[in-house]
Design an enzyme around this catalytic site. Sequence first.
Site, mmCIF file in Angstrom:
data_model
loop_
_atom_site.group_PDB
_atom_site.id
_atom_site.type_symbol
_atom_site.label_atom_id
_atom_site.label_comp_id
_atom_site.label_asym_id
_atom_site.label_seq_id
_atom_site.Cartn_x
_atom_site.Cartn_y
_atom_site.Cartn_z
ATOM 1 N N ASP A 36 0.819 -1.208 0.000
ATOM 2 C CA ASP A 36 0.000 0.000 0.000
ATOM 3 C C ASP A 36 0.855 1.261 0.000
ATOM 4 O O ASP A 36 1.917 1.319 0.627
ATOM 5 C CB ASP A 36 -0.898 -0.019 1.237
ATOM 6 C CG ASP A 36 -1.828 1.173 1.307
ATOM 7 O OD1 ASP A 36 -2.701 1.279 0.432
ATOM 8 O OD2 ASP A 36 -1.684 1.997 2.231
ATOM 9 N N GLU A 47 1.109 -0.580 -5.141
ATOM 10 C CA GLU A 47 0.153 0.483 -5.401
ATOM 11 C C GLU A 47 0.983 1.768 -5.490
ATOM 12 O O GLU A 47 1.308 2.388 -4.486
ATOM 13 C CB GLU A 47 -0.881 0.599 -4.280
ATOM 14 C CG GLU A 47 -1.957 1.621 -4.615
ATOM 15 C CD GLU A 47 -2.463 2.402 -3.410
ATOM 16 O OE1 GLU A 47 -3.497 3.071 -3.559
ATOM 17 O OE2 GLU A 47 -1.826 2.361 -2.350
#
Length: 800
Positions: free
Chosen positions: A475, A528
């Site tokens: 993330d 990401e």
Amino acid sequence: MTARKPSRKSEPAAPAAELPLAEEPIAATLSSPTAGPPAKKRAPKKAAATGAAAAAPKRAKKAAAPPKPRSAGSQELRPATPLHDADRGRLLAGEHHDPHGLLGAHQVGDGVEIRVLRPFARSVTVLAKGLRAPLHSDGDGLFSGVLPLPSVPEYRLLVAYEDNEIEVHDPYRFLPALGELDLHLIREGRHEELWTALGARPMEHQGVAGTRFTVWAPNARGVRVCGDFNYWDGTGFPMRSLGSSGVWELFLPGTGEGALYKFDICRPDGSHTMRSDPMARHTEVPPATASVVTAAHHEWRDQEWMAKRGSVPVHEAPFSVYEVHLPSWRPGLSYRQLAEQLPAYVKELGFTHVELMPVSEHPFGGSWGYQVTGFYAPTSRMGSPDDFRFLVDALHRAGIGVIMDWVPAHFPRDDWALAEFDGRPLYEHEDPRRAAHPDWGTLEFDYGRAEVRNFLVANATYWCEQFHIDGLRVDAVASMLYLDYSREDGQWSPNEFGGRENLDAVSFLQEMNATVYRRNPGVVTIAEESTAWEGVTRATDHGGLGFGLKWNMGWMHDSLVYVSKEPVHRKYHHNEMTFSMVYAYSENYVLPISHDEVVHGKQALVSKMPGDWWQQRANHRAYLGFMWAHPGKQLLFMGQEFAQGAEWSEGHGPDWWLLDPAYEASGDHRGVRELVGDLNKVYGATPALWQRDTRPEGFAWVDGGAAEDNVFAFLRHDAKGAPLLAVSNFSPVVRHDYRLGVPEGPRLWAEVLNTDEARYGGSDVRNEEPLKPEDVPSHGRPSSVSLTLPPLATVWFKPA
């Protein structure tokens, strides 16, 4: 970077001088002089005891004098040398770095000195082979005496309180339960199995069952273990410092699985803080914050899956992902209940993988798991770590891979967790400008510190090895890579070369990826990353970050802008759908329609579409057909597979009632779900759609410039050259006799998927007969086909 694997034989052997306890009546009693009651002390917090061997009772209302001394012939228990005031003060204040040097048994001249710290005890008696010796009370819970023995025996303690007495092992008679190799690797930041060295580990040490507690706190003046086994008063359980490693250790005999604990840390300024274990493998259910002693007992049955998962590189294999927020997928289900429902549902829809939003322990459910406090513990909200293993096992046995969101970019500021863990910045950067995350009110890790980097690298491989996770979606990578991320001028300082790149974070990500891939064949890491950072999915030995895949945020944004426009305006945004092919092969991409796109006012996917309800669903289906045919892997968030109209909420999850046959419009939603199942079915059976996702020769435009028609037509090819023709019509009109150039070779082209079929909720405009190429040049090809394009639909053709 390669690190040596720590030895599993790191526990020291028991001293030769120790003898087994005799299974016979006590033969002698050594006497102790009479002592007054111990000094009064504030009673500890009441809690349920779990380990009798280390338990402490309620405080007596009035301290009673120990038993009167009894003669033992010519032998007498001699008084111990009093502790220096400084040592005594530091020990009682929890500030001593070497409590084992003061407590326990030590050879002194011709005897053995034993000193015990047991707050609130009336008396402490030493039990050994043929020996029963009451110790002298020194006040403040300290008891001591010198036994006239030639060597240290193996002994136990009989501790008497006002209303009960317990027989226990003395924690301070044990050697360190952590080996030198472990400590060396921790100091170097190269312990790839850090979870075997730090935290709470049930084990047998020197022939005694108990739990070894270890914690890294280099700035602490002292550390104590407290828990439900000592009524949350750690006074009698100080830990020892293991040299320059910054690690503190204590083996507690008799304490086992299920015990609750925390660390009482004395900060550099002398104040105390109660902290959960950063390496805890299990935690209390939030909002409770204690760590829980645990061990793995699950017997895996996914051997077939694990043996074959790395047989085909992920970028050359089908990869269709269903993103799930476990607590809200079907609210109230445990991990084991989810194991009964989730694998069957995902398998029916044909997805190859599930991606779980963060399962690491987090205090605030509204963060969806992205503000982690327990990096090594699956959230207890749905069960134990073994229950989570059971869920992963069930998914694997159903043929479904498991990807987990992993959050090494930041952590929250909760004062019982990682923030200023030992009184100073430890896991976070010491420069406040580098430590504070400007967007989320959290703290960023200090990636340049070897031990912190080790904590995170080991955590990545921990999930893969201990829970059989098949992939980590990392993330917020962009927030890690840039020193000026969300910062204004003056709020950040450049790196040593004057640039904005966070070189420590780059090094960390490279090390993490290299370590995960080396240790876990078949696992994939996914970034990401929302910027144009070069080489995200390039190998580390070629200067890249080393990820296997990267979310294509540009494609997601551009394509959603296009489909949100009214069809009459789409011709002005045609390049939003074609621009992705300019950079499609610069990285190995995943096309994500994730949770981030269906919350916080962004609307559900179907609700982004213009027009009435029929047109919204038609646009939704056409978009999914385009997405599944586009180069790159696919990810779809739960609820979007059946065109849920409402935004997702972690409070209630998907609107499953929309699929209930009793609901009048349920067919509208069941039709979309059936389409998703068919998309995955045809996708999995058609190598042209995934085998060359990362190679330019796997794609060719037929017509990427039909802006006036709102049409996109392209070819996909597998490794043998076998083609698939995908055509999307994002206009609400039927286009008859639409001519498209096709490659030479196939004599017939058959429709294999049409998002406008009636069973999906469409108008059922189809090409029922195979298309026969004609010698009519079109789109730069000598032959072409004439077809019918349904309204707001995507159609796939394959050679018949």
